[in-house]
Design a protein around this motif. Sequence first.
Motif, PDB file in Angstrom:
ATOM      1  N   GLY A 353       0.614  -1.287   0.062  1.00 18.22           N
ATOM      2  CA  GLY A 353       0.177  -0.020  -0.035  1.00 18.22           C
ATOM      3  C   GLY A 353       0.788   1.169   0.047  1.00 18.22           C
ATOM      4  O   GLY A 353       0.337   2.345  -0.223  1.00 18.22           O
ATOM      5  N   VAL A 354       2.264   0.943   0.127  1.00 20.10           N
ATOM      6  CA  VAL A 354       2.897   2.299   0.071  1.00 20.10           C
ATOM      7  C   VAL A 354       3.748   2.296  -1.320  1.00 20.10           C
ATOM      8  O   VAL A 354       4.676   1.568  -1.555  1.00 20.10           O
ATOM      9  N   ALA A 355       3.349   3.004  -2.279  1.00 20.13           N
ATOM     10  CA  ALA A 355       3.741   2.931  -3.679  1.00 20.13           C
ATOM     11  C   ALA A 355       5.310   3.292  -3.642  1.00 20.13           C
ATOM     12  O   ALA A 355       5.897   4.390  -3.084  1.00 20.13           O
ATOM     13  N   GLY A 356       6.119   2.334  -4.281  1.00 16.22           N
ATOM     14  CA  GLY A 356       7.380   2.840  -4.736  1.00 16.22           C
ATOM     15  C   GLY A 356       8.504   2.554  -3.399  1.00 16.22           C
ATOM     16  O   GLY A 356       9.694   2.585  -3.731  1.00 16.22           O
ATOM     17  N   ILE A 357       8.131   2.049  -2.281  1.00 18.54           N
ATOM     18  CA  ILE A 357       9.014   1.712  -1.394  1.00 18.54           C
ATOM     19  C   ILE A 357       9.399   0.263  -1.584  1.00 18.54           C
ATOM     20  O   ILE A 357       8.862  -0.594  -1.834  1.00 18.54           O
ATOM     21  N   VAL A 358      10.961   0.274  -1.260  1.00 18.15           N
ATOM     22  CA  VAL A 358      11.430  -1.190  -1.388  1.00 18.15           C
ATOM     23  C   VAL A 358      12.363  -1.198  -0.388  1.00 18.15           C
ATOM     24  O   VAL A 358      12.527  -0.416   0.570  1.00 18.15           O
ATOM     25  N   PHE A 377      15.817   0.462   3.748  1.00 18.09           N
ATOM     26  CA  PHE A 377      14.478   1.170   2.922  1.00 18.09           C
ATOM     27  C   PHE A 377      14.754   2.256   2.162  1.00 18.09           C
ATOM     28  O   PHE A 377      15.964   3.204   2.799  1.00 18.09           O
ATOM     29  N   ASN A 378      14.087   2.654   1.318  1.00 15.26           N
ATOM     30  CA  ASN A 378      14.327   3.948   0.615  1.00 15.26           C
ATOM     31  C   ASN A 378      13.480   5.038   1.156  1.00 15.26           C
ATOM     32  O   ASN A 378      12.847   5.850   0.437  1.00 15.26           O
ATOM     33  N   SER A 379      13.183   4.925   2.653  1.00 13.13           N
ATOM     34  CA  SER A 379      12.417   5.783   2.996  1.00 13.13           C
ATOM     35  C   SER A 379      12.844   5.933   4.611  1.00 13.13           C
ATOM     36  O   SER A 379      13.619   4.847   5.279  1.00 13.13           O
ATOM     37  N   GLY A 380      12.581   6.855   5.283  1.00 11.24           N
ATOM     38  CA  GLY A 380      12.831   7.029   6.725  1.00 11.24           C
ATOM     39  C   GLY A 380      12.264   6.083   7.646  1.00 11.24           C
ATOM     40  O   GLY A 380      12.428   6.077   8.825  1.00 11.24           O
ATOM     41  N   ASN A 383       6.642   2.384   6.351  1.00  7.72           N
ATOM     42  CA  ASN A 383       5.376   2.584   6.342  1.00  7.72           C
ATOM     43  C   ASN A 383       5.049   4.164   5.476  1.00  7.72           C
ATOM     44  O   ASN A 383       3.920   4.612   5.720  1.00  7.72           O
ATOM     45  N   THR A 384       6.009   4.827   5.296  1.00 10.94           N
ATOM     46  CA  THR A 384       5.921   6.272   4.691  1.00 10.94           C
ATOM     47  C   THR A 384       6.581   6.172   3.225  1.00 10.94           C
ATOM     48  O   THR A 384       7.180   5.324   2.953  1.00 10.94           O
ATOM     49  N   PRO A 385       5.970   6.973   2.254  1.00 16.42           N
ATOM     50  CA  PRO A 385       6.510   7.128   1.132  1.00 16.42           C
ATOM     51  C   PRO A 385       7.857   7.224   0.743  1.00 16.42           C
ATOM     52  O   PRO A 385       8.655   7.737   1.834  1.00 16.42           O
ATOM     53  N   PRO A 386       8.401   6.786  -0.193  1.00 15.51           N
ATOM     54  CA  PRO A 386       9.777   6.723  -0.354  1.00 15.51           C
ATOM     55  C   PRO A 386      10.522   8.206  -0.498  1.00 15.51           C
ATOM     56  O   PRO A 386       9.789   9.126  -0.978  1.00 15.51           O
ATOM     57  N   THR A 387      11.644   8.382   0.017  1.00 11.95           N
ATOM     58  CA  THR A 387      12.306   9.652  -0.007  1.00 11.95           C
ATOM     59  C   THR A 387      13.412   9.618  -1.034  1.00 11.95           C
ATOM     60  O   THR A 387      13.917  10.791  -1.485  1.00 11.95           O
ATOM     61  N   ARG A 388      13.634   8.536  -1.665  1.00 13.19           N
ATOM     62  CA  ARG A 388      14.731   8.108  -2.633  1.00 13.19           C
ATOM     63  C   ARG A 388      14.323   6.981  -3.499  1.00 13.19           C
ATOM     64  O   ARG A 388      13.507   6.184  -2.938  1.00 13.19           O
ATOM     65  N   THR A 389      15.215   6.920  -4.400  1.00 11.04           N
ATOM     66  CA  THR A 389      15.114   5.722  -5.206  1.00 11.04           C
ATOM     67  C   THR A 389      15.481   4.162  -4.909  1.00 11.04           C
ATOM     68  O   THR A 389      14.867   3.159  -4.944  1.00 11.04           O
TER      69      THR A 389
END
Length: 411
Positions: A353-358, A377-380, A383-389
């Motif tokens: 459900g979090v698009a783009g997170i890896v 993860f590419n996020s902080g 369960n939050t949207p990615p901040t980087r690729t």
Amino acid sequence: MSEADHDSFEERFAQALRDVGAGLDTGRRDLAAAGEARGRRLRTRRRAAVAGGVAGVALAGLAGTFVLPEGNDDAVHHRSAASTASTAPRPAPSPVSAAELARTLEELLPKGRSTQTQARGTDDHPYAATVYDDGRGKAAISVSVNRVPVGTQEARETTQCPDKLFIAYDSCATTRRSDGSVLMILKGFEYPNQRGGTKLWRAELVTPTGQHIGVQEWNAPAEKDAPVTRDEPPLSAARLTALVTAPEWRTAADAIPRKQWPEPAPNEHPARTGSVSATLAGLTPQRIKVASKGNADPEFGYVVLDDGKGASLVQVNVQPDMRDVEDQLFGEGTETLPDGTKVTTHKEPGEKGVAGIVMWTVDTIRPDGRRVVVSAFNSGAQNTPPTRTAPALTMKQLQTIALDPTWLTLG
């Protein structure tokens, strides 16, 4: 609620309230990475990271608190048959049947209509569940009854507010009551990314003798896959408190056969010679800033890295002996190093459900069974949207961290 919903509901409360956590929708490797050992030890927590649903919980201090009202005007009624028994101590309490527990739940709820009530008695993982309607919309409510070993980390963690980095919630408060019991009230969500608007409010009570009562309520007639019927679950913090502290449930907890009670294990986790989170921070490349790190935990740690290109969560689980599930976790594609350590790697999508997170993971197990799992993860947060690729650390760097001998010194 369909029969399938019933089955899911029952299974959730027979197991997930004893099993971390209570299952959030994390990835397959998320669960494998954090949950195996912690799930065996900690059957009541909900974790969302290398610790997801049943995968363990990164525990922190209170993220939000509220005062629980003390008045009687918002309390539930105590009028079931089981309450009489609770006032009469006896060396070997008689079993409490499923019918008694079902009736107790219905009678303890405020005025309203209960349907599809089901329960299990004290001879088989006791719980009771119902669909309750106070005229403002149907809501699923359940109560689980269990025991936790007195004086252990499991007992403490059961009533600790989780780290908001892994579990999103609006408020959480832990209080010690006059009888020595510890109560947690958490107002959160069924899904870590709050999708669908399904709210989950919980009350967890642990008494000085190891009785563990858990209450969960939703703003929908089923915990999952049911449209919300109201803005919030029906029971306020005061009513959750009154329900979870009702003496009927303690009577049921004492009626659980003693052979099923967990053994006291005050030294379940000997003092470690170092912090997992601090060790992880020390093993990350020095050129990358550690923006934050987790608190003390005997098996789990995390850091949030900031290399100037976006926050990136990195987390680790350190488990002492996982040989009993080694074949399940280290199958096809596993590399065996000269010293016998097995290594497997995975690149997968992150939170559903979090698009783009890896999520990139390196999973290792030593010949003695010690398992170290590192994920990035590419996020902080997971369960939050990615901040980087991509995560801030490469797979090679993650493997270097996982194989570092420092982990062997942590108790």
